[in-house]
Design a protein around this motif. Structure first.
Motif, mmCIF file in Angstrom:
data_model
loop_
_atom_site.group_PDB
_atom_site.id
_atom_site.type_symbol
_atom_site.label_atom_id
_atom_site.label_comp_id
_atom_site.label_asym_id
_atom_site.label_seq_id
_atom_site.Cartn_x
_atom_site.Cartn_y
_atom_site.Cartn_z
ATOM 1 N N GLY A 63 -8.669 0.157 5.728
ATOM 2 C CA GLY A 63 -8.323 0.662 4.396
ATOM 3 C C GLY A 63 -9.034 1.966 4.090
ATOM 4 N N ALA A 64 -10.269 2.103 4.535
ATOM 5 C CA ALA A 64 -11.009 3.347 4.319
ATOM 6 C C ALA A 64 -10.385 4.489 5.113
ATOM 7 N N SER A 67 -6.988 5.477 3.381
ATOM 8 C CA SER A 67 -7.072 5.974 2.001
ATOM 9 C C SER A 67 -6.807 7.469 1.951
ATOM 10 N N GLN A 71 -7.057 10.695 -3.714
ATOM 11 C CA GLN A 71 -7.072 9.663 -4.741
ATOM 12 C C GLN A 71 -8.512 9.411 -5.183
ATOM 13 N N TYR A 89 -6.692 -1.830 -5.986
ATOM 14 C CA TYR A 89 -5.641 -1.118 -5.259
ATOM 15 C C TYR A 89 -5.443 0.264 -5.857
ATOM 16 N N SER A 90 -5.075 1.193 -5.028
ATOM 17 C CA SER A 90 -4.750 2.544 -5.464
ATOM 18 C C SER A 90 -3.499 2.947 -4.715
ATOM 19 N N VAL A 93 -2.289 1.675 -0.863
ATOM 20 C CA VAL A 93 -3.463 1.447 -0.028
ATOM 21 C C VAL A 93 -4.592 0.916 -0.899
ATOM 22 N N GLU A 94 -5.301 -0.090 -0.398
ATOM 23 C CA GLU A 94 -6.430 -0.648 -1.131
ATOM 24 C C GLU A 94 -7.504 0.406 -1.349
ATOM 25 N N ASN A 95 -8.172 0.297 -2.461
ATOM 26 C CA ASN A 95 -9.325 1.146 -2.737
ATOM 27 C C ASN A 95 -10.518 0.512 -2.011
#
Length: 134
Positions: A63-64, A67, A71, A89-90, A93-95
């Motif tokens: 996820g990192a 990202s 964002q 979530y953002s 894609v997960e924050n």
């Protein structure tokens, strides 16, 4: 003294992880002793108490990586960015910062190990030892 020995130790280990909210702490206390009752008979014990704390948030490396760098991590009000009602979530894609901070997979462990023994010299070069441990 000449007939008894005592050993104690305390070990503290504290390591911070390279990922947010990932840390490991361990505390160990150890006590060993033995006593010569006479020339042929000895008793002793060993006791070890261990306590560890594993602090672990979400470790979403993928996820990192996925990202978007444009964002923001936080909204203007200080909440983690993402759609309304889903602060971790953002977009699609997960924050990763939000998830690593909000998710808590921490564990605490307690261990107790101990044993007692007795030794008896029966003959020359022949010793009987009985040991019980848990």
């Amino acid at each position: 003294n000449e007939d008894s020995n005592v050993y104690t130790s305390l070990n503290v280990f504290d390591q911070s992880g390279i990922i947010i909210n990932n840390n490991y702490r361990r505390y160990i206390f150890q006590l060993n002793s033995d006593t010569d009752v006479n020339e042929r008979l000895r008793f002793g014990n060993s006791l070890k108490v261990n306590h560890d704390i594993k602090e672990q948030g979400e470790m979403n490396i993928n996820g990192a990586i996925l990202s978007l760098p444009t964002q923001p991590i936080y909204r203007e009000n200080g909440d983690f960015s993402g759609p309304i009602g889903q602060p971790i979530y953002s977009g699609d894609v997960e924050n990763p910062i939000g998830k690593a901070t909000i998710v808590d997979n921490s564990t605490k462990g307690y261990n107790l190990q101990g044993n007692v023994f007795g030794e008896l010299d029966l003959f020359k070069n022949f010793t009987y030892k009985s040991l019980f441990g848990a």
